[in-house]
Design a protein around this motif. Structure first.
Motif, mmCIF file in Angstrom:
data_model
loop_
_atom_site.group_PDB
_atom_site.id
_atom_site.type_symbol
_atom_site.label_atom_id
_atom_site.label_comp_id
_atom_site.label_asym_id
_atom_site.label_seq_id
_atom_site.Cartn_x
_atom_site.Cartn_y
_atom_site.Cartn_z
ATOM 1 N N TYR A 118 -4.383 -9.666 -73.274
ATOM 2 C CA TYR A 118 -4.026 -8.407 -72.626
ATOM 3 C C TYR A 118 -2.501 -8.305 -72.455
ATOM 4 O O TYR A 118 -1.805 -9.312 -72.376
ATOM 5 N N ILE A 119 -2.014 -7.082 -72.425
ATOM 6 C CA ILE A 119 -0.619 -6.821 -72.086
ATOM 7 C C ILE A 119 -0.436 -7.221 -70.631
ATOM 8 O O ILE A 119 -1.234 -6.829 -69.770
ATOM 9 N N ALA A 120 0.610 -7.998 -70.338
ATOM 10 C CA ALA A 120 0.691 -8.649 -69.035
ATOM 11 C C ALA A 120 2.086 -8.546 -68.414
ATOM 12 O O ALA A 120 3.029 -8.008 -69.012
ATOM 13 N N LEU A 121 2.163 -9.069 -67.177
ATOM 14 C CA LEU A 121 3.407 -9.268 -66.449
ATOM 15 C C LEU A 121 4.252 -7.987 -66.379
ATOM 16 O O LEU A 121 3.729 -6.933 -66.015
ATOM 17 N N LEU A 122 5.528 -8.055 -66.720
ATOM 18 C CA LEU A 122 6.382 -6.879 -66.564
ATOM 19 C C LEU A 122 6.025 -5.762 -67.532
ATOM 20 O O LEU A 122 6.258 -4.583 -67.240
ATOM 21 N N SER A 123 5.447 -6.118 -68.683
ATOM 22 C CA SER A 123 4.998 -5.074 -69.621
ATOM 23 C C SER A 123 3.831 -4.297 -69.022
ATOM 24 O O SER A 123 3.762 -3.067 -69.148
ATOM 25 N N TYR A 133 12.681 -2.898 -64.413
ATOM 26 C CA TYR A 133 13.302 -3.820 -65.354
ATOM 27 C C TYR A 133 13.020 -3.364 -66.783
ATOM 28 O O TYR A 133 11.875 -3.377 -67.215
ATOM 29 N N ALA A 134 14.065 -2.954 -67.478
ATOM 30 C CA ALA A 134 13.918 -2.500 -68.870
ATOM 31 C C ALA A 134 13.937 -3.736 -69.769
ATOM 32 O O ALA A 134 14.935 -4.023 -70.434
ATOM 33 N N ILE A 135 12.852 -4.471 -69.764
ATOM 34 C CA ILE A 135 12.807 -5.705 -70.554
ATOM 35 C C ILE A 135 12.794 -5.381 -72.042
ATOM 36 O O ILE A 135 12.248 -4.360 -72.473
ATOM 37 N N THR A 183 -5.179 -5.084 -64.841
ATOM 38 C CA THR A 183 -5.149 -4.113 -63.750
ATOM 39 C C THR A 183 -3.923 -4.365 -62.870
ATOM 40 O O THR A 183 -3.246 -5.392 -62.982
ATOM 41 N N ARG A 184 -3.649 -3.454 -61.967
ATOM 42 C CA ARG A 184 -2.490 -3.616 -61.081
ATOM 43 C C ARG A 184 -2.583 -4.913 -60.291
ATOM 44 O O ARG A 184 -1.615 -5.672 -60.205
ATOM 45 N N ALA A 185 -3.757 -5.159 -59.673
ATOM 46 C CA ALA A 185 -3.911 -6.365 -58.862
ATOM 47 C C ALA A 185 -3.774 -7.624 -59.704
ATOM 48 O O ALA A 185 -3.108 -8.593 -59.306
ATOM 49 N N ALA A 186 -4.404 -7.630 -60.878
ATOM 50 C CA ALA A 186 -4.307 -8.798 -61.757
ATOM 51 C C ALA A 186 -2.873 -8.993 -62.239
ATOM 52 O O ALA A 186 -2.406 -10.131 -62.392
ATOM 53 N N THR A 187 -2.161 -7.890 -62.452
ATOM 54 C CA THR A 187 -0.761 -7.981 -62.864
ATOM 55 C C THR A 187 0.075 -8.652 -61.786
ATOM 56 O O THR A 187 0.909 -9.532 -62.075
ATOM 57 N N LEU A 188 -0.142 -8.275 -60.530
ATOM 58 C CA LEU A 188 0.608 -8.887 -59.434
ATOM 59 C C LEU A 188 0.323 -10.387 -59.335
ATOM 60 O O LEU A 188 1.243 -11.192 -59.141
ATOM 61 N N LEU A 189 -0.938 -10.778 -59.464
ATOM 62 C CA LEU A 189 -1.277 -12.193 -59.402
ATOM 63 C C LEU A 189 -0.619 -12.972 -60.535
ATOM 64 O O LEU A 189 -0.104 -14.080 -60.325
ATOM 65 N N ASP A 190 -0.633 -12.395 -61.725
ATOM 66 C CA ASP A 190 0.021 -13.065 -62.859
ATOM 67 C C ASP A 190 1.531 -13.172 -62.638
ATOM 68 O O ASP A 190 2.154 -14.191 -62.962
ATOM 69 N N LEU A 191 2.128 -12.126 -62.072
ATOM 70 C CA LEU A 191 3.566 -12.158 -61.806
ATOM 71 C C LEU A 191 3.915 -13.274 -60.824
ATOM 72 O O LEU A 191 4.936 -13.960 -60.984
ATOM 73 N N ILE A 192 3.083 -13.468 -59.821
ATOM 74 C CA ILE A 192 3.329 -14.533 -58.849
ATOM 75 C C ILE A 192 3.244 -15.899 -59.534
ATOM 76 O O ILE A 192 4.072 -16.784 -59.306
ATOM 77 N N ARG A 193 2.235 -16.061 -60.401
ATOM 78 C CA ARG A 193 2.087 -17.342 -61.114
ATOM 79 C C ARG A 193 3.259 -17.616 -62.040
ATOM 80 O O ARG A 193 3.613 -18.765 -62.286
#
Length: 220
Positions: A118-123, A133-135, A183-193
Protein backbone atom coordinates in the motif's frame (compact mmCIF):
# COMPACT_ATOMS: atom_id res chain seq x y z
CA UNK A 1 -25.35 -33.28 -56.91
CA UNK A 2 -25.21 -34.30 -53.28
CA UNK A 3 -21.48 -34.96 -53.49
CA UNK A 4 -20.97 -31.53 -55.09
CA UNK A 5 -22.88 -29.81 -52.27
CA UNK A 6 -20.85 -31.59 -49.60
CA UNK A 7 -17.49 -30.75 -51.18
CA UNK A 8 -18.62 -27.18 -51.81
CA UNK A 9 -19.62 -26.73 -48.16
CA UNK A 10 -16.35 -28.26 -47.01
CA UNK A 11 -14.41 -25.84 -49.19
CA UNK A 12 -16.31 -22.90 -47.71
CA UNK A 13 -15.98 -24.08 -44.09
CA UNK A 14 -13.91 -21.87 -41.70
CA UNK A 15 -11.09 -24.42 -41.73
CA UNK A 16 -10.67 -24.21 -45.50
CA UNK A 17 -11.80 -20.68 -46.24
CA UNK A 18 -9.27 -17.93 -46.86
CA UNK A 19 -11.11 -16.06 -44.09
CA UNK A 20 -9.49 -18.44 -41.58
CA UNK A 21 -6.14 -16.68 -41.97
CA UNK A 22 -5.03 -14.76 -38.84
CA UNK A 23 -6.69 -11.38 -38.56
CA UNK A 24 -4.58 -8.27 -38.62
CA UNK A 25 -4.97 -7.97 -34.84
CA UNK A 26 -3.31 -11.38 -34.48
CA UNK A 27 -0.41 -10.57 -36.77
CA UNK A 28 2.90 -9.35 -35.32
CA UNK A 29 2.91 -5.65 -34.51
CA UNK A 30 5.68 -3.15 -34.94
CA UNK A 31 7.28 -2.07 -31.62
CA UNK A 32 5.47 1.27 -31.33
CA UNK A 33 2.17 -0.33 -32.28
CA UNK A 34 2.74 -2.91 -29.55
CA UNK A 35 3.07 -0.09 -27.02
CA UNK A 36 -0.15 1.47 -28.28
CA UNK A 37 -1.92 -1.88 -27.95
CA UNK A 38 -0.90 -2.11 -24.28
CA UNK A 39 -1.75 1.51 -23.54
CA UNK A 40 -5.17 1.12 -25.19
CA UNK A 41 -6.05 -1.10 -22.21
CA UNK A 42 -5.27 1.79 -19.82
CA UNK A 43 -2.09 -0.03 -18.80
CA UNK A 44 1.41 1.38 -18.65
CA UNK A 45 3.47 -1.48 -17.21
CA UNK A 46 4.45 -4.52 -19.25
CA UNK A 47 6.91 -7.41 -19.19
CA UNK A 48 9.26 -8.31 -22.06
CA UNK A 49 7.29 -11.54 -22.56
CA UNK A 50 4.09 -9.63 -23.34
CA UNK A 51 5.92 -7.26 -25.66
CA UNK A 52 7.52 -10.25 -27.38
CA UNK A 53 4.15 -11.91 -28.01
CA UNK A 54 2.81 -8.72 -29.57
CA UNK A 55 5.76 -8.35 -31.94
CA UNK A 56 5.85 -12.07 -32.72
CA UNK A 57 9.11 -12.92 -30.96
CA UNK A 58 10.27 -14.63 -27.80
CA UNK A 59 10.57 -12.23 -24.87
CA UNK A 60 14.21 -13.25 -24.33
CA UNK A 61 15.18 -12.91 -27.99
CA UNK A 62 17.86 -10.50 -29.12
CA UNK A 63 15.35 -8.79 -31.40
CA UNK A 64 13.10 -7.96 -28.43
CA UNK A 65 16.02 -6.80 -26.31
CA UNK A 66 17.23 -4.48 -29.07
CA UNK A 67 13.73 -3.12 -29.67
CA UNK A 68 13.26 -2.38 -25.95
CA UNK A 69 16.67 -0.71 -25.86
CA UNK A 70 15.79 1.53 -28.81
CA UNK A 71 12.45 2.49 -27.27
CA UNK A 72 14.24 3.33 -24.01
CA UNK A 73 16.74 5.57 -25.82
CA UNK A 74 13.82 7.31 -27.54
CA UNK A 75 12.23 8.02 -24.14
CA UNK A 76 9.10 6.02 -25.00
CA UNK A 77 9.63 3.47 -22.22
CA UNK A 78 11.67 3.22 -19.03
CA UNK A 79 12.72 0.37 -16.80
CA UNK A 80 10.36 -0.08 -13.85
CA UNK A 81 11.78 -3.16 -12.16
CA UNK A 82 14.70 -5.51 -12.68
CA UNK A 83 13.27 -8.45 -10.70
CA UNK A 84 10.98 -9.33 -12.30
CA UNK A 85 11.91 -7.26 -15.34
CA UNK A 86 9.19 -4.82 -16.35
CA UNK A 87 8.96 -1.58 -18.29
CA UNK A 88 6.77 1.51 -18.19
CA UNK A 89 5.26 3.24 -21.20
CA UNK A 90 5.96 6.98 -21.03
CA UNK A 91 3.07 8.94 -22.56
CA UNK A 92 3.87 12.19 -24.32
CA UNK A 93 2.45 14.36 -21.52
CA UNK A 94 4.81 12.65 -19.02
CA UNK A 95 7.99 12.86 -21.10
CA UNK A 96 9.40 15.57 -18.83
CA UNK A 97 9.24 13.21 -15.85
CA UNK A 98 10.44 10.19 -17.80
CA UNK A 99 7.69 7.99 -16.32
CA UNK A 100 3.94 8.05 -15.67
CA UNK A 101 2.69 8.79 -12.11
CA UNK A 102 3.15 5.92 -9.67
CA UNK A 103 -0.60 5.50 -9.10
CA UNK A 104 -1.02 4.62 -12.79
CA UNK A 105 1.09 1.47 -12.52
CA UNK A 106 2.04 0.48 -8.95
CA UNK A 107 -0.86 -1.98 -8.64
CA UNK A 108 0.12 -3.78 -11.86
CA UNK A 109 3.71 -3.85 -10.62
CA UNK A 110 3.08 -5.29 -7.16
CA UNK A 111 -0.31 -7.00 -6.96
CA UNK A 112 1.06 -10.46 -7.82
CA UNK A 113 4.30 -10.39 -5.83
CA UNK A 114 3.11 -8.10 -2.99
CA UNK A 115 -0.69 -8.36 -2.89
CA UNK A 116 -0.92 -6.45 0.42
CA UNK A 117 1.27 -3.51 -0.62
CA UNK A 118 0.00 0.00 0.00
CA UNK A 119 0.97 3.64 -0.46
CA UNK A 120 2.21 4.63 2.99
CA UNK A 121 3.67 7.19 5.38
CA UNK A 122 3.98 10.74 4.01
CA UNK A 123 2.71 9.69 0.58
CA UNK A 124 -0.46 8.35 2.22
CA UNK A 125 -0.71 11.46 4.39
CA UNK A 126 -0.54 13.59 1.27
CA UNK A 127 -3.36 11.60 -0.31
CA UNK A 128 -5.50 12.22 2.79
CA UNK A 129 -4.91 15.98 2.56
CA UNK A 130 -1.85 16.59 4.73
CA UNK A 131 0.74 18.17 2.45
CA UNK A 132 3.13 19.95 4.81
CA UNK A 133 6.03 18.09 3.26
CA UNK A 134 6.53 18.11 -0.51
CA UNK A 135 8.53 14.90 -0.53
CA UNK A 136 10.31 13.99 -3.74
CA UNK A 137 9.58 10.30 -3.47
CA UNK A 138 6.70 7.85 -3.26
CA UNK A 139 6.69 5.76 -0.08
CA UNK A 140 5.29 2.24 -0.39
CA UNK A 141 4.90 -0.46 2.28
CA UNK A 142 5.73 -4.07 1.36
CA UNK A 143 6.35 -7.31 3.27
CA UNK A 144 9.95 -7.90 2.20
CA UNK A 145 12.91 -5.61 1.51
CA UNK A 146 13.02 -4.18 -2.00
CA UNK A 147 15.56 -1.85 -3.52
CA UNK A 148 14.56 1.71 -4.31
CA UNK A 149 13.08 2.09 -7.79
CA UNK A 150 13.90 5.13 -9.92
CA UNK A 151 11.91 5.07 -13.16
CA UNK A 152 12.52 8.34 -14.96
CA UNK A 153 12.67 11.16 -12.40
CA UNK A 154 10.46 9.26 -9.96
CA UNK A 155 11.82 7.70 -6.79
CA UNK A 156 9.91 4.90 -5.11
CA UNK A 157 11.17 4.01 -1.63
CA UNK A 158 9.98 0.77 -0.06
CA UNK A 159 9.44 0.19 3.66
CA UNK A 160 8.85 -3.23 5.19
CA UNK A 161 6.21 -4.52 7.56
CA UNK A 162 5.96 -8.16 8.57
CA UNK A 163 2.23 -8.28 9.36
CA UNK A 164 1.26 -6.12 6.44
CA UNK A 165 -1.93 -8.04 5.62
CA UNK A 166 -3.58 -6.78 8.81
CA UNK A 167 -3.19 -3.10 7.95
CA UNK A 168 -6.48 -1.32 7.10
CA UNK A 169 -6.35 0.10 3.59
CA UNK A 170 -8.59 1.80 1.09
CA UNK A 171 -8.58 0.84 -2.59
CA UNK A 172 -8.71 4.01 -4.64
CA UNK A 173 -10.74 3.28 -7.75
CA UNK A 174 -10.71 6.66 -9.45
CA UNK A 175 -8.09 7.66 -11.97
CA UNK A 176 -6.22 5.50 -14.47
CA UNK A 177 -5.84 2.37 -12.31
CA UNK A 178 -6.77 1.19 -8.80
CA UNK A 179 -4.21 1.40 -6.00
CA UNK A 180 -4.04 0.76 -2.27
CA UNK A 181 -3.44 3.37 0.43
CA UNK A 182 -3.42 3.01 4.22
CA UNK A 183 -6.32 4.58 6.13
CA UNK A 184 -5.70 7.77 8.11
CA UNK A 185 -5.36 5.89 11.41
CA UNK A 186 -3.08 3.24 9.92
CA UNK A 187 -1.00 6.00 8.32
CA UNK A 188 -0.47 7.67 11.69
CA UNK A 189 0.59 4.40 13.31
CA UNK A 190 3.05 3.71 10.51
CA UNK A 191 4.44 7.25 10.80
CA UNK A 192 5.08 6.73 14.51
CA UNK A 193 6.88 3.44 13.80
CA UNK A 194 9.01 5.11 11.14
CA UNK A 195 9.39 8.52 12.75
CA UNK A 196 13.14 8.60 12.13
CA UNK A 197 12.44 8.26 8.38
CA UNK A 198 9.80 10.99 8.19
CA UNK A 199 11.23 13.90 10.16
CA UNK A 200 10.52 12.99 13.77
CA UNK A 201 7.59 13.34 16.13
CA UNK A 202 6.97 17.01 15.27
CA UNK A 203 6.31 16.09 11.66
CA UNK A 204 3.88 13.40 12.78
CA UNK A 205 2.10 15.88 15.08
CA UNK A 206 1.40 18.15 12.11
CA UNK A 207 -0.09 15.27 10.15
CA UNK A 208 -2.15 14.18 13.16
CA UNK A 209 -3.55 17.69 13.49
CA UNK A 210 -4.68 17.60 9.86
CA UNK A 211 -6.35 14.23 10.44
CA UNK A 212 -7.91 14.92 13.85
CA UNK A 213 -11.34 16.02 12.67
CA UNK A 214 -11.71 13.18 10.16
CA UNK A 215 -10.51 10.10 12.01
CA UNK A 216 -13.10 7.40 12.53
CA UNK A 217 -12.28 6.10 15.99
CA UNK A 218 -13.93 2.76 15.21
CA UNK A 219 -11.89 1.79 12.17
CA UNK A 220 -9.58 4.67 11.17
Amino acid sequence: MGYFCITFMQAMSPENSSNSRPTRAEEPLRPRAALRAIQSQARYLFAPEEFGRLVGRDGDSMMVKKALHRLTLQGLITLASRRPTSYLIVPAEQMHYGAPPITWWIDDCLKRIEPHYYIALLSAARYWGSAHYAIQEAQVMVSRPRTTATPGKLKVTFFTKRKISGTPVVVVGSGVAPWRVSTRAATLLDLIRHQDDVGGIEAIARVAKDFSSQLDRRCG
